[in-house]
Write a protein that holds these residues in place. Structure first.
Motif, PDB file in Angstrom:
ATOM      1  N   LEU A  91      -3.406   7.032   1.199  1.00 56.71           N
ATOM      2  CA  LEU A  91      -3.773   8.125   2.095  1.00 56.71           C
ATOM      3  C   LEU A  91      -4.379   7.594   3.388  1.00 56.71           C
ATOM      4  CD1 LEU A  91      -5.298  10.846  -0.267  1.00 56.71           C
ATOM      5  CD2 LEU A  91      -3.474  11.202   1.407  1.00 56.71           C
ATOM      6  N   GLU A  92      -5.235   6.601   3.270  1.00 53.77           N
ATOM      7  CA  GLU A  92      -5.873   6.027   4.461  1.00 53.77           C
ATOM      8  C   GLU A  92      -4.856   5.326   5.349  1.00 53.77           C
ATOM      9  OE1 GLU A  92      -9.478   2.880   5.632  1.00 53.77           O
ATOM     10  OE2 GLU A  92      -9.047   3.359   3.528  1.00 53.77           O
ATOM     11  N   VAL A  93      -3.985   4.532   4.725  1.00 59.09           N
ATOM     12  CA  VAL A  93      -2.976   3.800   5.497  1.00 59.09           C
ATOM     13  C   VAL A  93      -2.010   4.760   6.175  1.00 59.09           C
ATOM     14  CG1 VAL A  93      -1.023   2.205   5.303  1.00 59.09           C
ATOM     15  CG2 VAL A  93      -3.143   1.723   4.080  1.00 59.09           C
ATOM     16  N   MET A  94      -1.547   5.775   5.458  1.00 50.33           N
ATOM     17  CA  MET A  94      -0.631   6.749   6.045  1.00 50.33           C
ATOM     18  C   MET A  94      -1.300   7.538   7.161  1.00 50.33           C
ATOM     19  SD  MET A  94       2.457   6.602   4.885  1.00 50.33           S
ATOM     20  CE  MET A  94       3.092   8.187   5.444  1.00 50.33           C
ATOM     21  N   SER A  95      -2.567   7.884   6.980  1.00 50.06           N
ATOM     22  CA  SER A  95      -3.281   8.672   7.993  1.00 50.06           C
ATOM     23  C   SER A  95      -3.425   7.923   9.301  1.00 50.06           C
ATOM     24  CB  SER A  95      -4.667   9.070   7.467  1.00 50.06           C
ATOM     25  OG  SER A  95      -4.547   9.944   6.358  1.00 50.06           O
ATOM     26  N   ASN A  96      -3.379   6.597   9.239  1.00 50.25           N
ATOM     27  CA  ASN A  96      -3.551   5.786  10.441  1.00 50.25           C
ATOM     28  C   ASN A  96      -2.233   5.428  11.121  1.00 50.25           C
ATOM     29  OD1 ASN A  96      -6.387   5.638  10.408  1.00 50.25           O
ATOM     30  ND2 ASN A  96      -6.348   4.009   8.880  1.00 50.25           N
ATOM     31  N   ARG A  97      -1.115   5.813  10.521  1.00 49.82           N
ATOM     32  CA  ARG A  97       0.162   5.497  11.148  1.00 49.82           C
ATOM     33  C   ARG A  97       0.377   6.371  12.384  1.00 49.82           C
ATOM     34  NH1 ARG A  97       3.363   1.980   8.578  1.00 49.82           N
ATOM     35  NH2 ARG A  97       5.140   2.574   9.878  1.00 49.82           N
ATOM     36  N   GLU A  98       0.996   5.780  13.395  1.00 48.91           N
ATOM     37  CA  GLU A  98       1.213   6.489  14.658  1.00 48.91           C
ATOM     38  C   GLU A  98       2.051   7.749  14.458  1.00 48.91           C
ATOM     39  OE1 GLU A  98       3.036   5.665  19.155  1.00 48.91           O
ATOM     40  OE2 GLU A  98       3.077   4.086  17.614  1.00 48.91           O
ATOM     41  N   PRO A 135       0.797  -1.230   0.000  1.00 49.45           N
ATOM     42  CA  PRO A 135       0.000   0.000   0.000  1.00 49.45           C
ATOM     43  C   PRO A 135       0.833   1.286   0.000  1.00 49.45           C
ATOM     44  CG  PRO A 135       0.126  -0.843   2.230  1.00 49.45           C
ATOM     45  CD  PRO A 135       0.842  -1.849   1.353  1.00 49.45           C
ATOM     46  N   TYR A 136       2.179   1.135   0.158  1.00 50.18           N
ATOM     47  CA  TYR A 136       3.050   2.308   0.170  1.00 50.18           C
ATOM     48  C   TYR A 136       3.685   2.493  -1.211  1.00 50.18           C
ATOM     49  CZ  TYR A 136       2.452   1.619   5.168  1.00 50.18           C
ATOM     50  OH  TYR A 136       1.907   1.441   6.417  1.00 50.18           O
ATOM     51  N   PHE A 137       4.352   3.607  -1.400  1.00 54.71           N
ATOM     52  CA  PHE A 137       4.944   3.882  -2.702  1.00 54.71           C
ATOM     53  C   PHE A 137       5.969   2.829  -3.109  1.00 54.71           C
ATOM     54  CE2 PHE A 137       3.164   8.167  -2.485  1.00 54.71           C
ATOM     55  CZ  PHE A 137       2.924   8.438  -3.825  1.00 54.71           C
ATOM     56  N   MET A 138       6.715   2.316  -2.130  1.00 50.38           N
ATOM     57  CA  MET A 138       7.755   1.344  -2.457  1.00 50.38           C
ATOM     58  C   MET A 138       7.338  -0.088  -2.140  1.00 50.38           C
ATOM     59  SD  MET A 138       9.933   3.238  -3.893  1.00 50.38           S
ATOM     60  CE  MET A 138      11.192   1.995  -4.163  1.00 50.38           C
ATOM     61  N   GLY A 139       6.045  -0.294  -1.892  1.00 47.84           N
ATOM     62  CA  GLY A 139       5.573  -1.651  -1.636  1.00 47.84           C
ATOM     63  C   GLY A 139       4.972  -1.826  -0.261  1.00 47.84           C
ATOM     64  N   LYS A 140       5.408  -2.852   0.445  1.00 49.19           N
ATOM     65  CA  LYS A 140       4.755  -3.236   1.692  1.00 49.19           C
ATOM     66  C   LYS A 140       5.230  -2.460   2.910  1.00 49.19           C
ATOM     67  CE  LYS A 140       3.775  -7.970   0.184  1.00 49.19           C
ATOM     68  NZ  LYS A 140       2.355  -7.621  -0.064  1.00 49.19           N
ATOM     69  N   ALA A 174       7.930  12.013   2.321  1.00 51.96           N
ATOM     70  CA  ALA A 174       8.093  13.218   1.492  1.00 51.96           C
ATOM     71  C   ALA A 174       6.743  13.753   1.030  1.00 51.96           C
ATOM     72  CB  ALA A 174       8.975  12.917   0.290  1.00 51.96           C
ATOM     73  N   TYR A 175       5.849  12.854   0.633  1.00 55.66           N
ATOM     74  CA  TYR A 175       4.570  13.267   0.052  1.00 55.66           C
ATOM     75  C   TYR A 175       3.492  13.584   1.088  1.00 55.66           C
ATOM     76  CZ  TYR A 175       5.628  12.184  -4.864  1.00 55.66           C
ATOM     77  OH  TYR A 175       6.133  12.190  -6.147  1.00 55.66           O
ATOM     78  N   MET A 176       3.469  12.856   2.200  1.00 54.65           N
ATOM     79  CA  MET A 176       2.305  12.910   3.089  1.00 54.65           C
ATOM     80  C   MET A 176       1.978  14.299   3.626  1.00 54.65           C
ATOM     81  SD  MET A 176      -0.191  11.231   4.106  1.00 54.65           S
ATOM     82  CE  MET A 176      -1.519  11.439   5.283  1.00 54.65           C
ATOM     83  N   PRO A 177       2.956  15.118   4.065  1.00 53.29           N
ATOM     84  CA  PRO A 177       2.590  16.445   4.580  1.00 53.29           C
ATOM     85  C   PRO A 177       1.870  17.316   3.555  1.00 53.29           C
ATOM     86  CG  PRO A 177       4.804  15.868   5.267  1.00 53.29           C
ATOM     87  CD  PRO A 177       4.393  14.840   4.257  1.00 53.29           C
TER      88      PRO A 177
END
Length: 240
Positions: free
Chosen positions: A201-208, A156-161, A169-172
């Protein structure tokens, strides 16, 4: 490689560039001391300009070593603190090259296109309407490129799992654009056919790490209202 020397992290909570390195520090589980820099005041002082002559955040001080520019800071952190358990760059040269290409594309393409579209004040004049539509189309094309980039690795990430410096770099910027474009341009990324990007976006938003650094919707709207009123993004060169 581990390193026990403490990190001083100079940042501002409103700055997406600083948030990049804040996310990276947290993802790498590095111990650091956060130092808030009031932009327009603290960053113009002699002591800060000795650290970073550009007067920008983020800056890290690691022992006698001072590093600035968010993407350079992040690579330094990976090289010094990454290990077999946690490392935010691929191990192979080809993978690292692909990651760097995507990271550089963030600033050269996504940031410029999204802030240019956001900053464009559409009027009833034909030229203004045409330019607004062009900027929107270019941004949609870039978002499709990024969706395909995630799809090509399986996500689900740019470079895979696993999360990487591409994601930090992108998330902010996605955080801010998801709010600002919906608020001012009636442009909602979630309504576009971008399944891999929206999952990201959903996966990144849920990261601690993200939860600890995120800006509220209300704060983004408040801050960007002031910025747009004075054409701030054009003045600093991230919008055309």
């Amino acid at each position: 490689m581990s390193n026990t020397t403490s990190i001083l992290f100079y940042a501002n909570r409103n700055c997406p560039y600083a948030q990049r390195s804040w996310l990276t520090l947290l993802e790498l589980k590095v111990d650091f001391e956060y130092q808030e820099i009031e932009l327009g005041k603290d960053n113009k002082t002699d002591w800060f300009l000795e650290l970073n002559p550009n007067g920008t955040v983020p800056v890290i001080k690691h022992g006698d070593t001072v590093i600035y520019e968010s993407l350079v800071v992040n690579e330094y952190l990976c090289e010094v603190f990454g290990d077999d358990k946690v490392n935010l760059m691929p191990n192979d040269p080809a993978g690292r090259s692909r990651a760097r290409i995507l990271i550089n594309r963030c600033d050269s393409k996504f940031v410029k296109l999204s802030y240019s579209y956001l900053s464009h004040k559409r009027t009833a004049e034909e030229d203004s309407v045409v330019k607004d539509n062009q900027l929107r189309t270019q941004l949609e094309d870039e978002l499709r490129f990024l969706d395909n980039a995630i799809s090509s690795t399986g996500g689900p990430y740019f470079m895979g799992k696993t999360v990487s410096l591409v994601d930090t770099a992108y998330m902010p910027f996605f955080e801010r654009m998801s709010v600002a474009l919906a608020h001012w341009k009636d442009f909602d990324i979630k309504n576009l056919s971008l399944p891999h990007l929206n999952t990201w976006l959903e996966v990144m938003s849920n990261r601690e790490a993200y939860q600890k650094t995120r800006m509220s919707l209300e704060r983004i709207v408040e801050l960007y209202s002031r910025f747009l009123n004075v054409d701030y993004f054009k003045r600093v060169g991230i919008a055309q």
